[in-house]
Design an enzyme around this catalytic site. Sequence first.
Site, PDB file in Angstrom:
ATOM      1  N   ASN A   1       2.822  19.337  11.017  1.00 13.72           N
ATOM      2  CA  ASN A   1       1.543  20.036  11.178  1.00 13.72           C
ATOM      3  C   ASN A   1       0.953  19.787  12.569  1.00 13.72           C
ATOM      4  OD1 ASN A   1      -0.702  21.563  10.027  1.00 13.72           O
ATOM      5  ND2 ASN A   1      -1.847  19.646  10.029  1.00 13.72           N
TER       6      ASN A   1
ATOM      7  N   LYS B   1       6.224  32.975  12.707  1.00 10.50           N
ATOM      8  CA  LYS B   1       6.053  32.615  14.120  1.00 10.50           C
ATOM      9  C   LYS B   1       5.218  33.658  14.866  1.00 10.50           C
ATOM     10  CE  LYS B   1       9.019  29.131  13.791  1.00 10.50           C
ATOM     11  NZ  LYS B   1       8.488  27.755  13.748  1.00 10.50           N
TER      12      LYS B   1
END
EC number: 2.7.7.9
Length: 500
Positions: free
Chosen positions: A110, A388
């Site tokens: 993360n 993405k």
Amino acid sequence: MATTGKRHAKSQSTYAFDNTATNVTASQMRNALNNLADTVENPEQTTRFENEMDNFFTLFRRYLTEKASGSTLDWDKIRSPSSDEVVEYGDLNSANNSANLSKLAVLKLNGGLGTSMGCVGPKSVIEVRDGNNFLDLAVRQIEHLNRKYDADVPLLLMNSFNTDADTEKIIKKYQSHRIRVKTFNQSRFPRIYKDSLLPVPESFDDSLEAWYPPGHGDLFEALVQSGELDALLAQGREILFVSNGDNLGATVDSKILDHMIETGAEYIMELTPKTRADVKGGTLINYQGEVRLLEIAQVPKEHVEEFKSIKKFKYFNTNNLWINLRAIKKLVEANAIEVEIIPNQKTISHGKSDINVLQLETAVGAAIRHFKGAHGVVVPRSRFLPVKTCSDLLLVKSDLFYLEHGALVLDPTRDGFSNPLIKLGSHFKKVSGFQSRIPYIPKILELDHLTITGNVTIGKGVQLKGTVIIVCNDGDKIDIPNGAILENVVVTGNLTILEH
């Protein structure tokens, strides 16, 4: 005479020069890092910072040594993995031993920001489906698992200094959920000037641009230093399931968990068959008798096309990894995890000018060669669903999937078919642009290929089928009207629908 593609051996005088230059550069770096450590005012932060600078120096020194020696892979020694080094998911035992969940912890990487999609803050808080962000979906998945099997699988988030403060605020909303969410930080390393190879930051609290998180290869060290690894072992946890925070296909899979425990493997990497869209992805190889991850950056230029070949290198790394926690502890304490360094060159704004910097990164997948019994499992493509770009966002928001307990499930009518190829132009690069131009997600259940470029907006209830290409030239505008059905068409020119 045929050439082998190998480099000429360095002469002894070259080695001596390189060695001296390396020692001088390393010495200058060590002094600069010591000076940085002297600027830490809070004694509680001193130990961690000094430890990080020591780890950075070890990485930097190794980078210099490898650069001087010119050490590269010998392409002729690369082999395809053997049948016991890569196994098929379909060949795993299907028995589901839910008791094994007591040995599992889940970790999401993360550390990334949403800047590439035009968002401020951690990427994991971008809304991806039905009002849920990446973190919401991960929490829902594990919470469902814990309820269904009366388990207590914890979720760990490895943050970076870029995402930590925001993530801490966000996870407070999960306090009433049946899940334990823990966070810890990966290292903060100094960026270095590309020309002088000296640190960009001048003090501990220099601006954020002067520092970088050193890639997810830092996971092992960060787990140990934070105390999280020992805490997991104390709870009886044995296996860590690691995945990228933006891979919506990375759900807990009991078959792989059971397989890992049955085989005693210390490390399993999930692979999936390459398509033409994945030719740059890292692949598993056998190199001098050991399993290794081969990344495109390590491939000599003359072999890049061969590396991209789907015939020779059939699979790529999804970065869904299952790793034995005791093995991590043992290797970190022995300083035995040495992985390939990825030098990343960037131009950043620092002060009033742009500067060229270098950041030395490592990847968690490259550590596979240090673990006993390590192998790959070839999994269905559904376990690799990364977001993405906004093109990916359109895919995961569409009717191609439905949401079930936080997991995206492919519509059964698409079984056996690859996902449509979606390419959205620069007008759709940022989430804000994407949302304003496609306020209603079109139906794409029968879509194979979509390309949209230019000033295009899509109305409500639109269906796209087959191959659809929409090209709007500069200065023009195309509005796809509400309820339109586009099938195997190319749309160009100027089309504006007026409201009456």
